[in-house]
Each structure stands twice: as structure tokens, then as C-alpha cells.
Design an enzyme around this catalytic site. Sequence first.
Site, PDB file in Angstrom:
ATOM      1  N   GLU A  17     -21.947  -3.876  -3.460  1.00 53.72           N
ATOM      2  CA  GLU A  17     -23.132  -2.865  -3.327  1.00 53.72           C
ATOM      3  C   GLU A  17     -23.114  -2.032  -2.235  1.00 53.72           C
ATOM      4  O   GLU A  17     -23.569  -0.842  -2.290  1.00 53.72           O
ATOM      5  CB  GLU A  17     -24.287  -3.804  -3.374  1.00 53.72           C
ATOM      6  N   LYS A 116      -7.503  -3.833  15.014  1.00 49.20           N
ATOM      7  CA  LYS A 116      -7.891  -4.996  14.219  1.00 49.20           C
ATOM      8  C   LYS A 116      -8.639  -5.952  15.069  1.00 49.20           C
ATOM      9  O   LYS A 116      -8.503  -6.034  16.231  1.00 49.20           O
ATOM     10  CB  LYS A 116      -6.705  -5.562  13.908  1.00 49.20           C
ATOM     11  N   GLU A 608      -0.774  -7.361  13.980  1.00 44.93           N
ATOM     12  CA  GLU A 608      -1.995  -7.800  13.969  1.00 44.93           C
ATOM     13  C   GLU A 608      -1.642  -9.483  13.821  1.00 44.93           C
ATOM     14  O   GLU A 608      -2.689 -10.230  14.102  1.00 44.93           O
ATOM     15  CB  GLU A 608      -2.967  -7.436  13.003  1.00 44.93           C
ATOM     16  N   HIS A 644       7.063   1.166   8.392  1.00 44.31           N
ATOM     17  CA  HIS A 644       6.102   1.861   8.887  1.00 44.31           C
ATOM     18  C   HIS A 644       4.972   0.727   9.450  1.00 44.31           C
ATOM     19  O   HIS A 644       4.827  -0.223   8.770  1.00 44.31           O
ATOM     20  CB  HIS A 644       5.240   2.615   7.676  1.00 44.31           C
ATOM     21  N   CYS A 646       1.048   0.631  11.335  1.00 44.79           N
ATOM     22  CA  CYS A 646      -0.035   1.211  11.635  1.00 44.79           C
ATOM     23  C   CYS A 646      -1.066   0.382  12.580  1.00 44.79           C
ATOM     24  O   CYS A 646      -1.388  -0.603  12.587  1.00 44.79           O
ATOM     25  CB  CYS A 646      -0.754   1.935  10.609  1.00 44.79           C
ATOM     26  N   GLU A 668       1.557   4.531  13.856  1.00 50.32           N
ATOM     27  CA  GLU A 668       0.144   5.388  14.096  1.00 50.32           C
ATOM     28  C   GLU A 668       0.420   5.783  15.524  1.00 50.32           C
ATOM     29  O   GLU A 668       0.897   4.920  16.466  1.00 50.32           O
ATOM     30  CB  GLU A 668      -0.904   4.359  13.964  1.00 50.32           C
ATOM     31  N   HIS A 697      -7.283   8.779   9.036  1.00 51.04           N
ATOM     32  CA  HIS A 697      -8.046   7.652   8.952  1.00 51.04           C
ATOM     33  C   HIS A 697      -9.723   8.500   8.980  1.00 51.04           C
ATOM     34  O   HIS A 697     -10.466   7.600   8.886  1.00 51.04           O
ATOM     35  CB  HIS A 697      -7.898   6.607   9.870  1.00 51.04           C
ATOM     36  N   CYS A 729      -0.274   7.365   8.437  1.00 54.20           N
ATOM     37  CA  CYS A 729      -0.546   6.319   7.667  1.00 54.20           C
ATOM     38  C   CYS A 729      -0.590   6.838   6.405  1.00 54.20           C
ATOM     39  O   CYS A 729      -0.608   8.292   5.988  1.00 54.20           O
ATOM     40  CB  CYS A 729      -1.866   5.584   7.803  1.00 54.20           C
TER      41      CYS A 729
HETATM   42  N1  GLN Z   1       3.176   3.022   2.093  1.00 47.37           N
HETATM   43  C1  GLN Z   1       1.516   2.979   2.439  1.00 47.37           C
HETATM   44  C2  GLN Z   1       0.859   3.992   2.252  1.00 47.37           C
HETATM   45  O1  GLN Z   1       1.035   4.939   2.391  1.00 47.37           O
HETATM   46  C3  GLN Z   1       1.303   2.430   3.786  1.00 47.37           C
HETATM   47  C4  GLN Z   1       0.177   1.913   3.936  1.00 47.37           C
HETATM   48  C5  GLN Z   1      -0.269   1.453   5.493  1.00 47.37           C
HETATM   49  O2  GLN Z   1       0.423   1.385   6.296  1.00 47.37           O
HETATM   50  N2  GLN Z   1      -1.151   0.624   5.457  1.00 47.37           N
HETATM   51  O3  GLN Z   1      -0.162   3.814   1.779  1.00 47.37           O
HETATM   52 ZN    ZN Z   2      -0.027   2.700   8.035  1.00 47.77          ZN
END
Ligand code: GLN
Ligand code: ZN
Length: 768
Positions: A17, A116, A608, A644, A646, A668, A697, A729
Amino acid sequence: MVIAHTLGFPRIGARRELKWALEDYWSGKMDAGALQTAARDLRRRHWDLQRHAGLDLVTAGDFSLYDHVLDVTTLVGAVPARFGAADGLIDLDTYFRMARGRAPRGRDAPACAMTKWFDTNYHYIVPELHAGQRFRLARGEIFEEVADAVSQGHRVKATLVGPLTYLWLSRVHDGEPLALLPELVLAYRDILRGVAAAGAEWVQLDEPILALELPSAWLDAFESAYHRLRPHPLKVMVATYFGALAENTGAALTLPIDGIHVDLVRAPSQLDAVLDRINDTRVLSLGLIDGRNVWRADLDRALELARRARARLGDRIWIAPSCSLLHVPIDVAAEQALHPELRGWLAFATQKLHELTILRSALTAGDAGVGEPLAEARARRRQRLTSPATVNAGVRERERGITQAMCTRGQPHPIRRQLQQARLQLPLLPTTTIGSFPQTAELRRARRDHREGRIDEAAYRERLRAEIAQVIRAQEDYGLDVLVHGEPERGDMVEYFGENLEGVALTASGWVQSYGSRCVRPPIIFGDVRRPRPITVDWTRYAQSLTPKPVKGMLTGPVTLLQWSYARDDLPAESICMQLALAVRDEVMDLEAAGTAIIQIDEPALREGLPLRRRDRAPYLQIAARAFGLCTGGVGAGTQIHTHMCYSEFRDILATIREMDADVVTIEAARSGTGLLQALRAAGYPNDIGPGVYDIHTPRQPSEEEIMRRARQLLEVLPAGQLWLNPDCGLKTRRWEDIEAPLRRLVTCARRLRETCHASVRRRAAGA
Ligand code: GLN
Ligand code: ZN
């Protein structure tokens, strides 16, 4: 009487919600009054749940419209100048602009960084403070919440992040965080006074940093800060969690406070040391029910600990989950579609509240006093630990056969780079994206229609193919060099693989907050993991058939799959990780066989998951690197492996990134500057890197100048030949209209920079 309480309850709501209300508010469909009403209804419902389960105190202040760290930041008036802070109370839109860069009212500004919360998948908004920072009470939410809980007839414990943990998590420009403590403590005194006036009996100040290795100055600061917090009109409990107090035990137990909470799920062995040192007036809150996982508790184990504590402290013990229940879904009852056997093994937040009250009855009345619920808890647990559904002999066999050679690329990176370049013919500063493209409302609807049987498999696949075709066309139009298929088939990068692996179950409504209104539904790894058939190969092959440019295969790595799932607790994490890596490896090999030249394996959770204490890190990192190696060790030198990561601080895992030996790592960086790159350069990191130059983001669109400035900063640190240009990202949370211009600008910047790089090479050649 032993008091049962919880450190916090999920805020998002059983049907999310809060998410819907927030998103309606942000898009202008709901006004502030309606948002506040929705929030209040949720809080009241959650207090009723606690009360109904038999808890003695309800917790207020654990609710948040976005994030509990941002709540403290605004409560103490620490708004960075770019948000145009006035002197009065901070309004809702300023609060949201700090979190997201924009809100229905007020000028857009770059959002505060987000990172995080300890080793969880929850993101908090990093406080931005500066030397000489002043604090003042600037928001009244927590007082209203406490008053509301009192008006509902509850006994109330208020909660917020404690002052030391708050400063520890802050970034302080030109200054030492601890230098701000005296001022901050004054603000906290006002907060405690206000909370008491609103009717709370207790305040719980969360100080999870007491479970970290702390510099002695910080430890000493605890002592003085909590002294200066007094005299306060209400009782103070300091909550520690996510690990043992260890060497901080003495300091924590002599603080001038009325109670302390310890995590006995992650660190059961600390109980004796705590009992030995606690003085004879303080309350000890025992964290006995796992707030980080979804299995029914081992109540006998918990009882044993609680009885030991009670023998020493009598009714001065309280019982609680190990940490806030923020990190688990709300109610197993919503999971009627799960296999009943598996469902019987689970306890979400609501069930955990009940486990607490079973524990309390057993403690005070003895086993006989609770009878049935305790017997059932025992039976279900035994059933899980002996169930054949959790074991696959073939998988165990493969796991035993893993060798070091299987976990290493055959050729070193310089040779691989040449072969890959010969194959791919990429320009200098290649441009790419991280994988996902906007998940539009139509896409989400198609996924829902498919899940709920309103459209059949064929129609669904047709819909996804159309989406992929559009994503490919768009990327060609923008001029990107390495394309992606856009991930339209996945609602979530972990959930999707979870759905396609044996030994893993998905919930229907097990939503857990990740940041703001964003939620994830972590899969539940209950048994041995196996990939029964290829998962992504068809989609990738189809995307590649539409374009001469290379299309990256896109997978989620084993550490992230593990970290963002709830894992079984009857197998070491290493085994689970290797089983996941074998599944990813199978997929990698199939992609390569289908002609995919570039395969990206995302490990955004690697950092993390790093254990909070340094001494536990080496084994974890070793497993992480080995698991990644197992995923990629089978491919030929001409196949380019990307990874990758982030949103985190990577400096302490540089050696591991190196060991993972990906050909390209995208990371990132748009919000966090070039510090990381300096470190990479200093460490002599040899492989290619794509630091994000576009912060996705927030919905805010970076200008060409901004992207250019970031790219130039990168070029000052690393040679062009080692760099890629890409967003931070995936783009799934953005809208098409928000990403088009920035992606075109990214390509323009790459082209302009290539010219200057080539020109300077020509100049150098001419000068020589
Ligand atoms: N490949 C994923 C995306 O582009 C990577 C997402 C992430 O790093 N959290 O959504
Ligand atoms: Zn990412």
C-alpha cells in the site's frame, strides 16, 4: 513477566500500500493529506498486528515514507544547501527531493547518495553533513506517530537510529564526523524529550555499529554521548544487531542506559559474555528470532538461550527478533500458491511475532503451557531438515568434481583483449548500457496477464519479442556500440533466475523494501540448485538476429543470487554458492555456443555481502571469486566477459575484482566521484572498466556537459584504451522519455572524446 517486542516492522504493507500511495503522490495523483492517511492506516494496522500477537509494547518511529536514515537527517534539520532549506519545518517535498532529486514541488537537484544498510539489500540515503554543521528539530513525524500509537491504546516504544550510528553512516565534508557529535546529541536530547512528551515509555536507539570493529575514538564517544543524552525522561534501550558485540561488549554494557538488545541469531555465543558483564539493573533484550531469514525458528534453541538468560536476570530479559523485521516479507498466509510442505517451513514477519509469544509462554509456563504450537514448530522444522525435496544427488556429485582449472580463464587478459577486439571491432571508449530498459506499465501488465493466465505463452513471447525489437532499434538509433536485449522478460534479475532454477521457490506477495517505493521478492533457496534447461538463450539469440552490432548476454551472478535470496540454513553458504555458479556456468556455455560474443554476469551484491567484520572477509571473498571463476572459466578467450556492480564502496574488494578477471567491469560512479578509479589505478588494475557517467537512480536527466565532465574526469585517471562509457546501472526503473536524451548525449560525448583522443595521438605522433 518477560516482555516481547520487535525492533521494527516492515512498512511497505502486505499489499504494498505504501508503494502505491507514494507513487501516486509523486505523479500528482494523490495529495499529501491522502498520502499521510495511507501511511497512518498502515502504522495502525501494524501496531494492531503486534498487539494481537501478544507483544507488550508496540514500536513507533520504525515507519518511514522513504528511509529511516533520511528521517533522522530531516528530523535534525541537516538538509544540504542545494535543496534550498528554509529555517522552518522541512516539508514533504524537500524530503523527497533529497531522496529522489525531485518531487511534485520544489526545484530539482541531484539526489543524496544512497547505499546499502550494513550487509542487507536495503538502501539508505547517506546523510551529507559538513564541518560546523548545526542541528535543530525540523520535522515532527516521530512525535505524531508516538502520540497516535498512544491514542490507539498501546504502550509505546519509540525507535530511531542512534547518534553514533547516524554519524558513522554520514559523509562529512571538510570535517570529522565525531566533531559533530556534541551538537547532534543536543538535538537528540530534544528528540527524546519530544518522544517522552508524546507518551512513549521507552526509546530504542539503534546502534548496529557496536557490532563492527570500531576505532577507539568512536567507542569512547559512545560513553560520552550517552552520558550527555541524560537526563532524559524516558528509558533508553540501545539496539545492536547483525553481529556480536565482541570486543565492544564491555563498552556497550557500561553505557548509562536502561537496556541493551543483542543479536543471538548471528552471534549466539556472545550470550555468556553479555550475562557476565551486564549490571544488575539493566534490561537485556534477546534477539532470538531471525529477522534476516524466512525459516521457522528453532524454538528449542531459542528457549535454551532464553532460559539461560532468565536464570541469571529473571524478568529483566525481553525477547525479540534479532533485528528489525524490515528485511522479511509480511505474512505467509498470502502464499496459498506455494507448495504446502514448503509453506509450512516458513515464518514471515507476522509469524515471527507469534513465535515470540510462543517462546514467552514456554519460558514462563514451561513447554506444557504451550503444547500444540511448540510441537508443530518442532515437527515442521524436522520435516524440512529431513525432506528429500531438498537433496539432489547429481548436483552434489558435480559440486564435488569442481577443480581449480574449471574456475580460471585459459588465457591472460592481454591476449583475450586482442582476440576480442579482432572479433568485435569496437571503437575507442565503447558505449553500452547495463542491461535493462524501461519496464513500462504495458510490460508489467503483460507479465501479470501471463502469470494469471489471461494471455497464453505464445502471445506473451510475441509481446516480449516485439519489445526486444523495439529496444534494439532504439539503441541503434542512439548509436550505442554494444547493445542489450533489455531484459523485458524479467521483473527482477534475481527472481527471474529463481523462477527458472530447481531448488528455488518464489512467493506471490513476499515483497521486501529495497529503497523508497522499490520492493523485491527474494526467492527462497530451499534445496539443491539445478538449471533444468537454458533460460536466456532464446531471447539473446533473437535480439542478436536483429542487429549487426554485438548484443550482450545478460545473467545474474551466483553471489548476487545468493545474497538477494533467502538461503537454506542446512548447507554451508559456500555449497549453495557453488551450486548456483554451476547453474550460471551452464547458461554461459549455452550462450557462447549460440554465438554470443559478450556475456555479462552481474554481481551488484558482491560488496554488500561482505561480512561486517574484517576477519570474516577473506573466506567470503575467496568463495565469491571462485564462484565467478566457475561461471566463466569454461569460455574461449574470444568471448568477452563483463561484470557489473553497483552502489557501494569497492576499495576493500579491489583484489577480488582483480581475481574475478572479467574482461570489462561496469560500476556505479556517477554519484560517488572518481575515488574508486584512483584506487583502481593505484592498484594497477589491468582490465577494462566502465564507470557510470549517468546516474540512473533518479529521474533527473544529466546534461551533455555533466556527462562530458564526468567522462573527462575519468580520462584524467585512466587511459582511454581501458575505459567504457555507460550509465551507472540498468534503466528498468526509468521511463523512456527520461532515458532517450541522456543516452544520446552519452554517445555524443563518446564521439567527441574519441576525436580529441585521436587528435592528441596524431599530435603526439607528429611531434615525435
Ligand atoms: N543487468 C541488470 C539491469 O540492468 C543489472 C541491475 C543491477 O545492477 N542491480 O537491470
Ligand atoms: Zn547496477
